[in-house]
Design a protein around this motif. Structure first.
Motif, PDB file in Angstrom:
ATOM      1  N   UNK A  36      18.149   7.205  -9.132  1.00 48.88           N
ATOM      2  CA  UNK A  36      17.861   6.059  -8.663  1.00 48.88           C
ATOM      3  C   UNK A  36      16.800   6.078  -7.726  1.00 48.88           C
ATOM      4  N   UNK A  37      15.879   5.279  -7.806  1.00 49.37           N
ATOM      5  CA  UNK A  37      14.558   5.121  -7.047  1.00 49.37           C
ATOM      6  C   UNK A  37      13.720   6.274  -7.089  1.00 49.37           C
ATOM      7  N   UNK A  38      13.787   7.025  -8.308  1.00 47.31           N
ATOM      8  CA  UNK A  38      12.881   8.193  -8.741  1.00 47.31           C
ATOM      9  C   UNK A  38      11.487   7.659  -8.683  1.00 47.31           C
ATOM     10  N   UNK A  39      11.396   6.345  -9.360  1.00 45.92           N
ATOM     11  CA  UNK A  39      10.018   5.855  -9.819  1.00 45.92           C
ATOM     12  C   UNK A  39      10.016   5.680 -11.285  1.00 45.92           C
ATOM     13  N   UNK A  40      11.107   5.568 -12.030  1.00 46.83           N
ATOM     14  CA  UNK A  40      11.149   5.346 -13.570  1.00 46.83           C
ATOM     15  C   UNK A  40      10.658   4.077 -13.895  1.00 46.83           C
ATOM     16  N   UNK A  41      11.095   2.986 -13.236  1.00 46.70           N
ATOM     17  CA  UNK A  41      10.603   1.673 -13.651  1.00 46.70           C
ATOM     18  C   UNK A  41       9.142   1.457 -13.064  1.00 46.70           C
ATOM     19  N   UNK A  42       8.886   2.073 -12.074  1.00 48.45           N
ATOM     20  CA  UNK A  42       7.501   2.047 -11.379  1.00 48.45           C
ATOM     21  C   UNK A  42       6.417   2.546 -12.635  1.00 48.45           C
ATOM     22  N   UNK A  43       6.726   3.681 -13.201  1.00 43.30           N
ATOM     23  CA  UNK A  43       5.908   4.211 -14.043  1.00 43.30           C
ATOM     24  C   UNK A  43       5.998   3.312 -15.485  1.00 43.30           C
ATOM     25  N   UNK A  44       7.141   2.725 -15.777  1.00 41.50           N
ATOM     26  CA  UNK A  44       7.060   1.801 -16.985  1.00 41.50           C
ATOM     27  C   UNK A  44       6.444   0.606 -16.649  1.00 41.50           C
ATOM     28  N   UNK A  78       0.966  -1.095  -0.053  1.00 39.91           N
ATOM     29  CA  UNK A  78       0.132  -0.100  -0.143  1.00 39.91           C
ATOM     30  C   UNK A  78       0.930   1.303  -0.053  1.00 39.91           C
ATOM     31  N   UNK A  79       2.325   1.019  -0.191  1.00 38.11           N
ATOM     32  CA  UNK A  79       3.007   2.186  -0.039  1.00 38.11           C
ATOM     33  C   UNK A  79       3.382   2.659  -1.555  1.00 38.11           C
ATOM     34  N   UNK A  80       3.089   3.677  -1.992  1.00 40.00           N
ATOM     35  CA  UNK A  80       3.138   3.985  -3.533  1.00 40.00           C
ATOM     36  C   UNK A  80       4.650   4.337  -3.664  1.00 40.00           C
ATOM     37  N   UNK A  81       5.205   4.167  -4.921  1.00 38.98           N
ATOM     38  CA  UNK A  81       6.805   4.275  -5.297  1.00 38.98           C
ATOM     39  C   UNK A  81       6.573   5.267  -6.400  1.00 38.98           C
ATOM     40  N   UNK A  82       5.313   5.599  -6.864  1.00 38.28           N
ATOM     41  CA  UNK A  82       4.889   6.573  -7.648  1.00 38.28           C
ATOM     42  C   UNK A  82       3.979   7.529  -7.279  1.00 38.28           C
ATOM     43  N   UNK A  83       4.039   8.730  -7.138  1.00 38.47           N
ATOM     44  CA  UNK A  83       2.833   9.526  -6.491  1.00 38.47           C
ATOM     45  C   UNK A  83       2.275  10.847  -7.408  1.00 38.47           C
ATOM     46  N   UNK A  84       0.996  10.680  -7.482  1.00 38.22           N
ATOM     47  CA  UNK A  84       0.450  11.728  -8.037  1.00 38.22           C
ATOM     48  C   UNK A  84       0.695  12.262  -9.373  1.00 38.22           C
ATOM     49  N   UNK A  85       1.123  11.499 -10.389  1.00 36.40           N
ATOM     50  CA  UNK A  85       1.669  11.841 -11.468  1.00 36.40           C
ATOM     51  C   UNK A  85       0.525  11.967 -12.651  1.00 36.40           C
ATOM     52  N   UNK A 132      17.367  12.649 -29.165  1.00 34.02           N
ATOM     53  CA  UNK A 132      16.532  11.852 -30.226  1.00 34.02           C
ATOM     54  C   UNK A 132      15.036  12.108 -29.778  1.00 34.02           C
ATOM     55  N   UNK A 133      14.780  12.777 -28.667  1.00 36.33           N
ATOM     56  CA  UNK A 133      13.361  12.773 -27.975  1.00 36.33           C
ATOM     57  C   UNK A 133      12.590  14.178 -28.081  1.00 36.33           C
ATOM     58  N   UNK A 134      11.259  14.095 -27.817  1.00 35.35           N
ATOM     59  CA  UNK A 134      10.505  15.215 -27.941  1.00 35.35           C
ATOM     60  C   UNK A 134      10.241  15.971 -26.605  1.00 35.35           C
ATOM     61  N   UNK A 135       9.991  15.074 -25.804  1.00 29.40           N
ATOM     62  CA  UNK A 135       9.301  15.498 -24.395  1.00 29.40           C
ATOM     63  C   UNK A 135      10.022  14.820 -23.394  1.00 29.40           C
ATOM     64  N   UNK A 136      10.374  15.410 -22.543  1.00 25.61           N
ATOM     65  CA  UNK A 136      11.095  15.040 -21.224  1.00 25.61           C
ATOM     66  C   UNK A 136      10.451  15.113 -19.847  1.00 25.61           C
ATOM     67  N   UNK A 137      10.437  13.951 -19.202  1.00 30.61           N
ATOM     68  CA  UNK A 137       9.860  13.947 -18.099  1.00 30.61           C
ATOM     69  C   UNK A 137      11.043  13.574 -16.774  1.00 30.61           C
ATOM     70  N   UNK A 138      10.917  14.526 -15.751  1.00 33.14           N
ATOM     71  CA  UNK A 138      11.696  14.337 -14.835  1.00 33.14           C
ATOM     72  C   UNK A 138      11.255  13.880 -13.587  1.00 33.14           C
ATOM     73  N   UNK A 139      11.601  12.944 -13.011  1.00 33.83           N
ATOM     74  CA  UNK A 139      11.064  12.185 -11.649  1.00 33.83           C
ATOM     75  C   UNK A 139      12.100  12.190 -10.576  1.00 33.83           C
ATOM     76  N   UNK A 140      11.485  12.608  -9.289  1.00 33.49           N
ATOM     77  CA  UNK A 140      12.453  12.616  -8.198  1.00 33.49           C
ATOM     78  C   UNK A 140      11.610  11.985  -6.819  1.00 33.49           C
ATOM     79  N   UNK A 141      12.005  10.920  -6.187  1.00 35.65           N
ATOM     80  CA  UNK A 141      11.407  10.301  -5.084  1.00 35.65           C
ATOM     81  C   UNK A 141       9.707  10.115  -5.261  1.00 35.65           C
ATOM     82  N   UNK A 142       9.669   9.566  -6.659  1.00 37.35           N
ATOM     83  CA  UNK A 142       8.495   9.131  -6.871  1.00 37.35           C
ATOM     84  C   UNK A 142       7.338  10.109  -7.270  1.00 37.35           C
ATOM     85  N   UNK A 143       7.818  11.346  -7.368  1.00 43.11           N
ATOM     86  CA  UNK A 143       7.105  12.425  -7.818  1.00 43.11           C
ATOM     87  C   UNK A 143       7.310  13.082  -9.136  1.00 43.11           C
ATOM     88  N   UNK A 144       6.665  13.586  -9.897  1.00 44.09           N
ATOM     89  CA  UNK A 144       7.067  14.137 -11.340  1.00 44.09           C
ATOM     90  C   UNK A 144       7.323  15.765 -11.001  1.00 44.09           C
TER      91      UNK A 144
END
Length: 569
Positions: free
Chosen positions: A366-374, A343-350, A531-543
């Motif tokens: 590391x542990x920013x939530x990137x793999x959780x989002x994937x 019940x503990x989220x690794x990605x919050x309010x994205x 090569x990308x168009x948009x960039x998302x920055x995650x930190x501590x599970x938040x965008x």
């Protein structure tokens, strides 16, 4: 959506096979009747042939005895064949269901991945084809044999009842004193096997760094715990098994003595004395067999319990109404994500909106939530709150076999499977040569594959020994691009690539953009960002930031400059 009313799948499988069990029981009827051949043959020989000295009668009785035993052998063979086919039917009924549940458990609880459920299904099948099951078919005939013994003499009947009660008590004591220890021993054995399997998957690391003695010591401790508990359980079972065997022989011999007494006082014939001993042995045989095969029965019972827990925890999913093929629109609304069971989220309010053809880079420490989002995009991890939608529908609303072909995924740890290169690229479906080559060219790996010993027909294994790390990654990329994916997730796609590989990857991403494929790229290496168009920055599970690459990069540079200024001050 999962079926809320979890069906007893094992019970349903057994119910579907009830005709086979009824047939086996029907054959058991005649088998047990024919088991009376030996005592009645002895009875006739002693009471009729010996007294009359008629060789013709002896010959006739012997022919009948041989014929009946022949029929008995055929019936036992047929019963055995029936139970083998019943066990195969149960296996076929459950194997796909068990495999799917085992697979779902591995996806949702990665640290508990094991093939033990298939071993449990094998244990049940083997018990159904073993001698132990015959005891359950033959035990109901105990009262019939007792009734016959009462017909010979009431003393025989009461003696047989007492002997049966003693063996029954031994069976109950055997269950009471061995069940818990055998169950614990089986559990420890499963843990030891899973540990060994995990070690084998990392054999190269263990060998390279000399970790084998330490890791083997840990396995050895687990194995010794299993052996200790199994030894105690086996010792206890051995006591009851041997006691049962000895008592049965004592009872069979004692009833001869009892019969001899009644022969001497002229209350019984010699034939009845011999026949009574054989009948008692037949009456007690199922109880003795039950005690001796109790370990196998307990293993099968434990296997059934584990399987039922698995199938209940991961019930068969209901099929949803088929939805249109996605175009690649991906939206997250107040998305909270965490591992299954947590019940503990690794990605919050994205929150974000991504349109077909967008190339989205996802960065963060590391542990920013990137793999959780994937994993949320792929539908691997459940959403704890909020929603993640593909073309307006939540990922879970798609049938996996229908959405899967439109999803491409390149995991950080590449897993290729036993088969040819073409089979791996085609995702082990029907190999379409044109699509396989197209995916390989799109991934920039076609020329490399042609250099392999058998080109696309080169066989590779789980460890992909024929391929280097970079080659494995590029074959994995071709697999992700096979068919017509609309959403592609690339997790550290350039971690094993050289300069040429990165150039090919950039070209691949541009092809995906031209084809309108929505692509998410997770990377620590900034070379991929061009090569990308948009960039998302995650930190501590938040965008922290999301938008066009140039705007986000400018904000990052401004933020970094401000931090440096603050440090100087």
């Amino acid at each position: 959506m999962k079926n809320s009313n979890a069906v007893d799948d094992l019970g349903s499988a057994l119910k579907a096979s009830k005709r086979g069990f009824i047939a086996a029981g029907f054959f058991s009827l005649f088998i047990n009747i024919l088991m009376l051949t030996a005592p009645f043959y002895m009875l006739q020989v002693y009471d009729r042939v010996v007294t009359s000295r008629s060789l013709e009668t002896l010959l006739f009785l012997t022919i009948i005895m041989v014929f009946l035993f022949g029929v008995l052998g055929v019936l036992e063979w047929v019963r055995s064949r029936i139970l083998v086919r019943v066990s195969n039917q149960i296996d076929q009924f459950l194997s796909h269901r068990v495999y799917t549940a085992m697979f779902n458990a591995g996806v949702k609880i990665p640290n508990q991945r094991t093939s033990q459920p298939l071993n449990d299904l094998t244990s049940i099948r083997q018990f159904l084809t073993g001698n132990g099951l015959f005891a359950f078919f033959d035990a109901p005939w105990f009262p019939i044999y007792i009734a016959l013994l009462f017909m010979f003499h009431t003393a025989f009947g009461w003696f047989a009842l007492g002997a049966g009660a003693v063996l029954l008590i031994i069976a109950v004591l055997n269950e009471r004193f061995t069940k818990k220890m055998l169950t614990e021993a089986n559990g420890e054995n499963i843990k030891a096997q899973n540990l060994a399997s995990s070690n084998l998957r990392n054999a190269e690391v263990l060998h390279a760094m000399g970790m084998l003695p330490g890791i083997m010591g840990r396995w050895s401790d687990q194995h010794k715990t299993f052996l200790g508990k199994q030894t105690i359980a086996s010792d206890r079972a051995g006591v009851f098994s041997n006691l049962s065997k000895v008592l049965r022989m004592i009872f069979q011999s004692s009833i001869l003595g009892l019969g001899a007494y009644y022969v001497v006082i002229n209350e019984m014939s010699p034939g009845m004395m011999i026949a009574g001993s054989i009948l008692l042995g037949r009456a007690l045989a199922p109880l003795d067999l039950l005690i001796n095969s109790w370990s196998g029965f307990n293993n099968a019972r434990s296997a059934r319990t584990r399987l039922q827990e698995l199938l209940t925890a991961f019930p068969e999913e209901d099929r949803n109404m088929s939805l249109p093929e996605p175009t690649g629109q991906v939206d997250a609304i107040n998305l909270f994500v965490g591992p299954a069971g947590s019940r503990t989220p690794t990605l919050k309010g994205v929150n974000f909106e991504v349109y077909p053809g967008d190339l989205v880079g996802i960065i963060g420490p590391s542990a920013a939530g990137k793999s959780s989002l994937a994993k949320a995009i792929l539908g691997i991890w459940p959403t704890l709150n909020g929603t993640l939608r593909i073309d307006g529908a939540e990922v879970q609303h798609y049938n996996r076999d229908e959405i899967g072909p439109h999803i491409g995924y390149l995991p950080q740890d590449i897993e290729l499977f036993n088969g040819t290169v073409s089979e791996n690229i085609a995702r082990f479906g029907e190999v379409n040569s044109d699509l396989v080559v197209a995916a390989a060219k799109k991934a920039g790996v076609h020329e490399m594959i042609l250099q392999l010993p058998d080109a696309y027909d080169t066989r590779i294994g789980v460890d992909s020994g024929a391929l280097s790390g970079g080659q494995r990654q590029r074959v994995g990329l071709a697999r992700a691009l096979y068919g017509k994916p609309k959403v592609v997730v690339l997790d550290e796609p350039n971690s094993n690539l050289d300069e040429l590989g990165e150039k090919a990857l950039s070209e691949t991403m541009q092809i995906l953009k031209q084809e309108g494929v929505t692509t998410f790229v997770i990377s620590h290496r900034t070379s991929i960002l061009k090569s990308i168009d948009k960039l998302m920055v995650l930190k501590e599970g938040q965008m922290q930031m999301f938008g066009p690459k140039e705007e986000v990069m400018q904000k990052l540079m401004s933020q970094k400059a401000s931090e440096q200024t603050a440090l100087r001050a």
